[in-house]
Design a protein around this motif. Structure first.
Motif, PDB file in Angstrom:
ATOM      1  N   GLY A 527       0.819  -1.205   0.000  1.00 57.76           N
ATOM      2  CA  GLY A 527       0.000   0.000   0.000  1.00 57.76           C
ATOM      3  C   GLY A 527       0.848   1.248   0.000  1.00 57.76           C
ATOM      4  N   ASN A 528       0.234   2.368  -0.325  1.00 52.77           N
ATOM      5  CA  ASN A 528       0.925   3.649  -0.326  1.00 52.77           C
ATOM      6  C   ASN A 528      -0.066   4.757  -0.016  1.00 52.77           C
ATOM      7  N   ASN A 529       0.427   5.965   0.234  1.00 53.11           N
ATOM      8  CA  ASN A 529      -0.438   7.102   0.548  1.00 53.11           C
ATOM      9  C   ASN A 529      -0.601   8.058  -0.631  1.00 53.11           C
ATOM     10  N   ALA A 530      -0.231   7.608  -1.831  1.00 49.83           N
ATOM     11  CA  ALA A 530      -0.363   8.464  -3.012  1.00 49.83           C
ATOM     12  C   ALA A 530      -1.836   8.655  -3.362  1.00 49.83           C
ATOM     13  N   THR A 531      -2.118   9.611  -4.223  1.00 52.53           N
ATOM     14  CA  THR A 531      -3.488   9.827  -4.669  1.00 52.53           C
ATOM     15  C   THR A 531      -4.039   8.559  -5.314  1.00 52.53           C
ATOM     16  N   ASN A 532      -3.191   7.875  -6.097  1.00 56.01           N
ATOM     17  CA  ASN A 532      -3.595   6.649  -6.782  1.00 56.01           C
ATOM     18  C   ASN A 532      -2.689   5.489  -6.385  1.00 56.01           C
ATOM     19  N   PHE A 533      -3.301   4.342  -6.116  1.00 54.32           N
ATOM     20  CA  PHE A 533      -2.535   3.148  -5.759  1.00 54.32           C
ATOM     21  C   PHE A 533      -1.551   2.811  -6.871  1.00 54.32           C
ATOM     22  N   THR A 534      -2.038   2.668  -8.105  1.00 54.48           N
ATOM     23  CA  THR A 534      -1.159   2.482  -9.268  1.00 54.48           C
ATOM     24  C   THR A 534      -1.974   2.607 -10.550  1.00 54.48           C
ATOM     25  N   VAL A 535      -1.318   3.112 -11.592  1.00 55.97           N
ATOM     26  CA  VAL A 535      -1.960   3.177 -12.911  1.00 55.97           C
ATOM     27  C   VAL A 535      -1.817   1.853 -13.656  1.00 55.97           C
ATOM     28  N   GLY A 536      -1.082   0.898 -13.074  1.00 56.78           N
ATOM     29  CA  GLY A 536      -0.908  -0.408 -13.709  1.00 56.78           C
ATOM     30  C   GLY A 536       0.525  -0.637 -14.143  1.00 56.78           C
ATOM     31  N   ALA A 578      -3.754  -2.661   0.142  1.00 57.13           N
ATOM     32  CA  ALA A 578      -4.562  -1.493   0.539  1.00 57.13           C
ATOM     33  C   ALA A 578      -4.586  -0.515  -0.627  1.00 57.13           C
ATOM     34  N   THR A 579      -5.775  -0.214  -1.145  1.00 56.12           N
ATOM     35  CA  THR A 579      -5.866   0.623  -2.349  1.00 56.12           C
ATOM     36  C   THR A 579      -6.617   1.926  -2.095  1.00 56.12           C
ATOM     37  N   CYS A 599      -9.880  -1.731   0.629  1.00 52.12           N
ATOM     38  CA  CYS A 599      -9.954  -0.720  -0.428  1.00 52.12           C
ATOM     39  C   CYS A 599     -10.694   0.513   0.064  1.00 52.12           C
ATOM     40  N   ALA A 600     -10.056   1.665  -0.074  1.00 47.93           N
ATOM     41  CA  ALA A 600     -10.755   2.908   0.214  1.00 47.93           C
ATOM     42  C   ALA A 600     -12.009   2.947  -0.647  1.00 47.93           C
ATOM     43  N   ALA A 601     -13.092   3.492  -0.100  1.00 55.98           N
ATOM     44  CA  ALA A 601     -14.342   3.560  -0.865  1.00 55.98           C
ATOM     45  C   ALA A 601     -14.104   4.219  -2.213  1.00 55.98           C
ATOM     46  N   GLU A 602     -13.245   5.251  -2.212  1.00 58.47           N
ATOM     47  CA  GLU A 602     -12.913   5.922  -3.473  1.00 58.47           C
ATOM     48  C   GLU A 602     -11.711   5.227  -4.131  1.00 58.47           C
ATOM     49  N   SER A 603     -11.890   3.948  -4.417  1.00 54.67           N
ATOM     50  CA  SER A 603     -10.936   3.180  -5.227  1.00 54.67           C
ATOM     51  C   SER A 603     -11.611   2.908  -6.558  1.00 54.67           C
ATOM     52  N   TYR A 604     -10.911   3.181  -7.649  1.00 58.25           N
ATOM     53  CA  TYR A 604     -11.474   3.001  -8.986  1.00 58.25           C
ATOM     54  C   TYR A 604     -10.719   1.841  -9.628  1.00 58.25           C
ATOM     55  N   ILE A 605     -11.371   0.670  -9.622  1.00 61.81           N
ATOM     56  CA  ILE A 605     -10.687  -0.597  -9.844  1.00 61.81           C
ATOM     57  C   ILE A 605     -11.099  -1.196 -11.178  1.00 61.81           C
TER      58      ILE A 605
END
Length: 793
Positions: A527-536, A578-579, A599-605
């Motif tokens: 996991g990380n504290n960035a705005t986005n977990f990863t773009v892939g 953790a996303t 997953c944070a509720a605001e996770s776009y998966i």
């Protein structure tokens, strides 16, 4: 006193009222939303609730969505003030969100006081009316349970919740609202004093007004100012003038006038003046986006790319003109600086007009916020939290000041004629050079009253990886860092650009799992504290291999990705992901292969690889075959489940919330969970690791995956053809869809049979490599890298 909230009444169904009602429905509460009767006193029950009904329908259809899932709207009951007001007695919390007029609010609260049960919470969402002024004539119990709760628009997405008590508000109520807003609503709760515009709008409107002044003073175009005051300094893309258009100039002017009237002693009162160009917009009812034009005007004319031409207001001539790109050395130089603090320092020190604008605006901001303590807040962190959560700044004012240097910023501000508060001068004289410091995994702030550093309250419940920077990572390379976050748990943080998954992260994950298995570790959080977990996955790497036709190297790279996902699944220690934000492609594949996701509720998966002409190649397509198999039951027709899983990948479906990700099959009930507050996802993932670690048994690779062979292929090819006929897919999309179908069905098998995960991984890798060699796939990859948008070819 313990308090349980299960039912909330929202009084008012405008943009804010309906948004607040939807967000309470998001977290599972029963909501009553009331509004006034429509004109003409209609008699039919449906007609009498029309205002609330139409507001809810608009909220359901809104983009971005107000609800985590549309089905959550069923939790909202509608009514009107005439027929249904008495029902508020059944509700635990009553929130007023009516028009911003004190006389109307007082009438509403008189009725609330008449019908509410003793002990019921009552709050107002006012953005500017003093909270204490609403209490006139109210009962003692009402007064003790009354408070301001100021949500920001849109309520689902804006993380700030300002809590504004009066002197009569019970401390228990204040503590409850601060806790509930954080833990249940997912908000950054900030305790405010009952002062004009509270915290965020007081500081935010000052900052906006000061930049309005400086734009005129320095003779700068609005599009230049917006470039300087947007992402260049860690603020939203709207910058300053476009933000004014978004908010609405009538709304901004009302706040400015309110501050003029109610803050006569504010040393920066002159900043709160409406410039002539803003008055021009108000006089002509050019109120911004809601009226079709403001500082910017969208025309019907098209540019060479087919987009509408947008004109910009010339602040001197008050005429709309074509936009011109700013030609500033400061902006050109800072484009080369990725590190945000370094970029801010470079802009602050630049000698051109861009540098002067940033320097003067920040120095004014430093002085202004220093003088707001203790007026609007006793603590500097509350001001920073409010600006980050309410205005989406990456740094709060005091954090900006730390970047520039406290002493340097203070001295430069005073040289420019600004007045810095005495407590800052005392702090500097005592040898303190930072408003914040990080020690032992905690963030500490300078407390002006005690003249010492204290831990930011509540932060000990979060795991913020910046707080571990003073310790050497357990493991590190150019793309990842592995931190010891206590109690035998490790956290693997992505540190690559955009957190893209490349060779460094893949090697790091494998090494971290091996290290944890060999040592006395209980498990790993990724996991990380960035705005986005990863773009892939790192698309540039794939592009280079494809263009150079280095398919042996690509085969090894894809195999490494697949085996890394499998290593997470079949390790001897629990791995929890953790996303938050974007969790695309390879990030989604990691999530699906972990023991659990928080997953944070605001996770776009989503598995989005089709957008670049590929299939999920990091074990994601294999995993959907496995999950399809697990969904089968005795007597099941099977094909419908197969088609649903196929469409999710073939259409590159992205869940717009963690809740929606369960619908798509990216998350699984009982295995994965949702954290409403994104700042808590790593801490909750750590707790999940510790829970799983008790008696953890290493899983065994699966060899019992049911695939349907030719029968399934026939159904999926038909489904793909329907997408083609419906113009949902191009010929190349169909080619990709056939590859997805091939993997999901186990290839050209004569009938249904059970296969192993490795069998499916081999099919997946072969299909991925085949598509990577296609010219149209390479065109899609190139287009994505150039424009950050998918190409349909």
């Amino acid at each position: 006193m313990s308090r349980r909230i299960t039912k909330v009444a929202v009084l008012g169904s405008g943009v804010m009222g309906s948004g607040i009602a939807c967000h309470f429905a998001n977290i599972g509460l029963e909501v009553l939303m009331l509004d006034i009767l429509p004109p003409g006193d209609p008699q039919k029950p449906d007609e009498r609730n029309r205002i609330a009904y139409e507001a809810l329908q608009k909220a359901i259809k809104s983009r971005p969505a107000a609800l985590y899932e549309k089905s959550f709207a069923s939790r909202i009951t509608l009514g009107n003030f005439e027929d249904d007001f008495e029902k508020v007695k059944e509700y635990d919390w009553i929130i007023e969100v009516v028009v911003e007029r004190l006389d109307i609010k007082k009438k509403v609260f008189e009725k609330v006081d008449r019908f509410r049960q003793k002990g019921t919470l009552v709050t107002s969402n006012t953005s500017g009316i003093p909270i204490h002024m609403m209490l006139e004539g109210r009962s003692e119990d009402f007064r003790r349970h009354f408070c301001g709760t100021h949500f920001f628009n849109p309520p689902r997405y804006m993380r700030l919740l300002e809590v504004i008590p009066t002197p009569e508000t019970s401390p228990e109520v204040v503590n409850f609202l601060m806790h509930y807003g954080d833990r249940y609503l997912g908000k950054q709760t900030v305790l405010c004093k009952d002062t004009p515009a509270f915290i965020a709008n007081r500081v935010g409107v000052y900052a906006m007004s000061r930049i309005y002044q400086l734009a005129t003073e320095l003779g700068m175009r609005i599009e230049t100012v917006d470039r300087l005051t947007g992402p260049a300094i860690g603020r939203p893309k709207t910058g300053t003038f476009r933000l004014g258009d978004l908010v609405g100039h009538d709304t901004a002017a009302n706040v400015i006038r309110g501050l003029q009237q109610n803050c006569p002693d504010d040393e920066q009162a002159s900043a709160f003046e409406i410039p002539n160009y803003l008055q021009f917009l108000l006089d002509n009812k050019f109120l911004g986006n809601k009226s079709g034009q403001g500082f910017y005007k969208k025309t019907r004319e098209k540019d060479e790319k087919g987009k509408n031409v947008i004109l910009a207001l010339n602040l001197q001539t008050l005429e709309y003109e074509p936009q011109s790109l700013p030609d500033l050395p400061s902006l050109k130089a800072t484009k080369q600086i990725d590190n945000l603090p370094k970029r801010i320092k470079a802009l602050f020190g630049a000698e051109d007009r861009g540098g002067k604008l940033i320097r003067k605006s920040l120095l004014g901001l430093f002085a202004y916020v220093s003088n707001r303590i203790p007026e609007i807040s006793d603590n500097l962190y509350a001001i920073d939290d409010a600006m980050k959560a309410g205005y989406a700044w990456e740094f709060g004012p005091f954090e900006y000041w730390d970047i520039i240097g406290v002493k340097k910023g203070m001295e430069m501000a005073e040289e420019k004629g600004e007045t810095v508060a005495g407590w800052v001068k005392e702090m500097v004289a005592a040898g303190h050079d930072k408003f914040y410091k990080r020690e032992g995994g905690f963030k500490k702030y300078y407390d002006a009253e005690s003249k010492s550093y204290k831990v930011v309250p509540g932060s000990e419940e979060f795991i913020i990886l910046d707080n571990y920077r003073d310790r050497k990572p357990v493991l590190q390379n150019s793309e990842m860092a592995l931190h010891d976050i206590g109690e035998g748990v490790l956290c693997l943080e992505f540190t690559s650009a955009h957190n893209a998954i490349g060779d460094g992260i893949l090697r790091g994950v494998n090494e971290a799992i091996q290290l944890a298995e060999d040592g006395d570790w209980r498990g790993i959080v990724i996991g990380n504290n960035a705005t986005n977990f990863t773009v892939g996955a790192n698309l540039m790497l794939i592009a280079q291999l494809a263009y150079n036709q280095e398919f042996d190297e690509m085969n090894m790279a894809v195999n490494l990705f697949q085996q890394t996902s499998m290593r997470m699944r079949y390790s001897a220690i629990p791995v929890v992901v953790a996303t938050q934000g974007y969790t695309f492609g390879g990030g989604c594949e990691f999530l699906m292969h972990a023991d659990s996701g928080v997953c944070a509720a605001e996770s776009y998966i989503g598995l989005v690889e089709v957008g670049v002409g590929l299939i999920p190649g990091g074990a994601g397509t294999k995993e959907f075959a496995l999950r399809t198999s697990d969904s089968f039951f005795e007597g099941d027709v099977q094909i419908p489940s197969l088609i649903e899983h196929f469409k999710t990948i073939a259409l590159a479906s992205v869940a717009t919330s963690a809740h929606e990700a369960f619908h798509y099959g990216y998350l699984l009930p009982g295995r994965d969970s949702v954290a409403v507050n994104r700042d808590r996802n790593i801490a909750e993932a750590k707790a999940r690791v510790l829970e799983l670690a008790e008696g953890y048994t290493q899983p065994i690779p699966r060899e019992d995956i049911t695939v349907l062979g030719r029968q399934g292929l026939a159904a999926l090819y038909t489904a793909a053809n329907e997408l083609r006929l419906g113009n949902y897919a191009s010929e190349h999309d169909i080619k990709i869809a056939h590859k997805i179908a091939w993997v999901l069905c186990g290839g050209d098998l004569t009938g249904a049979q059970q296969v192993s995960e490795q069998y499916l991984l081999d099919l997946e890798r072969e299909a991925f490599l085949s598509l990577a060699g296609e010219a149209k796939t390479q065109e899609r990859i190139q287009h994505m890298l150039k424009t950050n948008k998918p190409l349909r070819n």
